[in-house]
Design a protein around this motif. Structure first.
Motif, PDB file in Angstrom:
ATOM      1  N   GLU A  22       0.811  -1.217   0.000  1.00 48.67           N
ATOM      2  CA  GLU A  22       0.000   0.000   0.000  1.00 48.67           C
ATOM      3  C   GLU A  22       0.846   1.270   0.000  1.00 48.67           C
ATOM      4  OE1 GLU A  22      -3.035  -0.331  -0.587  1.00 48.67           O
ATOM      5  OE2 GLU A  22      -3.672   1.744  -0.351  1.00 48.67           O
ATOM      6  N   LYS A  23       1.916   1.277   0.790  1.00 49.60           N
ATOM      7  CA  LYS A  23       2.663   2.520   1.040  1.00 49.60           C
ATOM      8  C   LYS A  23       4.086   2.525   0.514  1.00 49.60           C
ATOM      9  CE  LYS A  23       2.243   4.200   5.110  1.00 49.60           C
ATOM     10  NZ  LYS A  23       2.045   4.572   6.531  1.00 49.60           N
ATOM     11  N   GLY A  24       4.612   1.365   0.148  1.00 50.22           N
ATOM     12  CA  GLY A  24       6.029   1.269  -0.196  1.00 50.22           C
ATOM     13  C   GLY A  24       6.822   0.798   1.008  1.00 50.22           C
ATOM     14  N   ALA A  26      10.084   1.706   2.124  1.00 47.55           N
ATOM     15  CA  ALA A  26      10.756   2.736   2.913  1.00 47.55           C
ATOM     16  C   ALA A  26       9.751   3.563   3.709  1.00 47.55           C
ATOM     17  CB  ALA A  26      11.589   3.643   2.006  1.00 47.55           C
ATOM     18  N   ALA A  27       8.550   3.741   3.154  1.00 43.07           N
ATOM     19  CA  ALA A  27       7.548   4.583   3.825  1.00 43.07           C
ATOM     20  C   ALA A  27       6.768   3.819   4.903  1.00 43.07           C
ATOM     21  CB  ALA A  27       6.578   5.158   2.789  1.00 43.07           C
ATOM     22  N   VAL A 116      11.702  -1.085  -6.745  1.00 45.64           N
ATOM     23  CA  VAL A 116      11.972   0.356  -6.803  1.00 45.64           C
ATOM     24  C   VAL A 116      13.078   0.773  -5.841  1.00 45.64           C
ATOM     25  CG1 VAL A 116       9.656   0.996  -7.550  1.00 45.64           C
ATOM     26  CG2 VAL A 116      10.179   0.959  -5.117  1.00 45.64           C
ATOM     27  N   GLU A 117      13.377  -0.056  -4.845  1.00 43.80           N
ATOM     28  CA  GLU A 117      14.407   0.331  -3.873  1.00 43.80           C
ATOM     29  C   GLU A 117      15.686  -0.472  -4.090  1.00 43.80           C
ATOM     30  OE1 GLU A 117      13.161   0.908   0.195  1.00 43.80           O
ATOM     31  OE2 GLU A 117      11.103   1.280  -0.446  1.00 43.80           O
ATOM     32  N   ARG A 118      16.673   0.202  -4.610  1.00 37.66           N
ATOM     33  CA  ARG A 118      17.939  -0.461  -4.940  1.00 37.66           C
ATOM     34  C   ARG A 118      18.541  -1.170  -3.730  1.00 37.66           C
ATOM     35  NH1 ARG A 118      19.724  -2.195  -9.442  1.00 37.66           N
ATOM     36  NH2 ARG A 118      19.652  -0.203 -10.527  1.00 37.66           N
TER      37      ARG A 118
END
Lengths: 215, 215
Positions: A22-24, A26-27, A116-118
């Motif tokens: 829902e939020k990613g 990291a978030a 999306v997050e390396r």
């Protein structure tokens, strides 16, 4: 009585998966996961000492479920093995017919949230996602090759098969990957537009294009 | 001499786009953007008072560039208007031929980085991504309808056209969206596998499937 550890771990993962999709990643704050799962910080850090441990466990669990869906669809269409074109189309139809239910359960895909997050990719989650990609590619390419060979034999009016199992230059592995690509791209389209109906529409387009290829 | 504000703004956006596509939005610290762009905190916050302002400006700039690519491909194939099937295939071929260069410039897509974070979507970036989706859908569906009508006329050996502009039930809008879906899904596949060659392979599969549809 203390809670069962495995049940607690599963509840944490289910809660985290929902939040991360829902939020990613990291978030998503670990406090949110802990509160959402109704667990203690102690129990949480017992199972997942770092956020990266949580990420790896999430991807691992998701890949297992994903490959389970694949196996189900292969089993459900096994009775059509004698008609490879019908089997390939019935196989694709299963995902199309399940699209609305899938989208009622999740608004995107954990793979999208992960790639999306390396930092997540380089920490080892990429390996498991590749397991999923290859896990789909091989059996789906097998279904495609069988259907193309049946199609080629039919077109020539004889029993010869297409030597390379490819249809007019369409690479069976790349076409198999296109099912993964359609899922992931449609998740992005659904999220961007807020219209979950695109998943079904896109899986339908894929089935129809493949139908034309092997008809 | 103070730096030109527009040049500074553009340098900040280019730096931020690279970082956000590489690491994700939430995982990108504003200090990294400021340092990478070689600007001052004062100048940065003058242009982008909040991180959300930066996100909106990034998506806006990306959508403009994206729709510019579309316009270029439409212009480059305008001379084929009299042969709609050739035009559609030449149009798709442009993206396939440009795939390796695209992937040498960016490892993923800003849309993917944006849609994973619900906070970004609800803050208004989704509207601009939808502008891009619709901006592609309408002209590409137009190319598809023209090609399908030419195909239907050819198959019947007359000049009649297919009433609804669809090919055997393939919805032209959904097929047009499938180009967006193929791009986004292939970005996810490239990132997961670390193999940028999938972009070209997936755009090739799409062109070949469409070729079969209108051949």
């Amino acid at each position: 009585m203390p809670r069962n550890g495995a049940i607690n771990r599963e509840r944490i993962l289910a809660t985290a998966e929902h939040l991360v999709i829902e939020k990613g990643f990291a978030a998503t704050a670990l406090d949110e996961v802990i509160e959402g799962a109704g667990t203690s910080k102690g129990a949480f850090f017992h199972h997942f000492p770092t956020k990266l441990d949580l990420a790896k466990a999430l991807v691992d669990r998701y890949v297992t479920a994903d490959l389970g869906q694949l196996q189900n669809a292969l089993s459900e269409t096994a009775h059509l093995a004698a008609d490879p074109r019908a089997r390939l189309l019935a196989f694709l139809r299963i995902f199309e017919d399940g699209a609305d239910e899938l989208m009622s359960e999740q608004s995107s895909c954990l793979y999208v949230s992960t790639v999306v997050e390396r930092d997540l990719l380089t920490a080892g989650t990429a390996d498991r996602i590749v397991d999923a990609v290859v896990g789909w590619r091989e059996p789906v390419a097998g279904l495609i090759r069988a259907a193309v060979e049946a199609h080629a034999g039919h077109e020539r009016g004889d029993d010869e098969t297409n030597d390379d199992g490819n249809a007019d230059g369409v690479d069976a592995d790349a076409l198999a990957d296109h099912l993964f690509v359609t899922f992931e791209g449609a998740f992005v389209l659904c999220r961007a537009t807020g219209d979950a109906g695109h998943m079904r529409a896109q899986l339908r387009v894929l089935r129809q294009l493949v139908d034309h290829l092997v008809r």
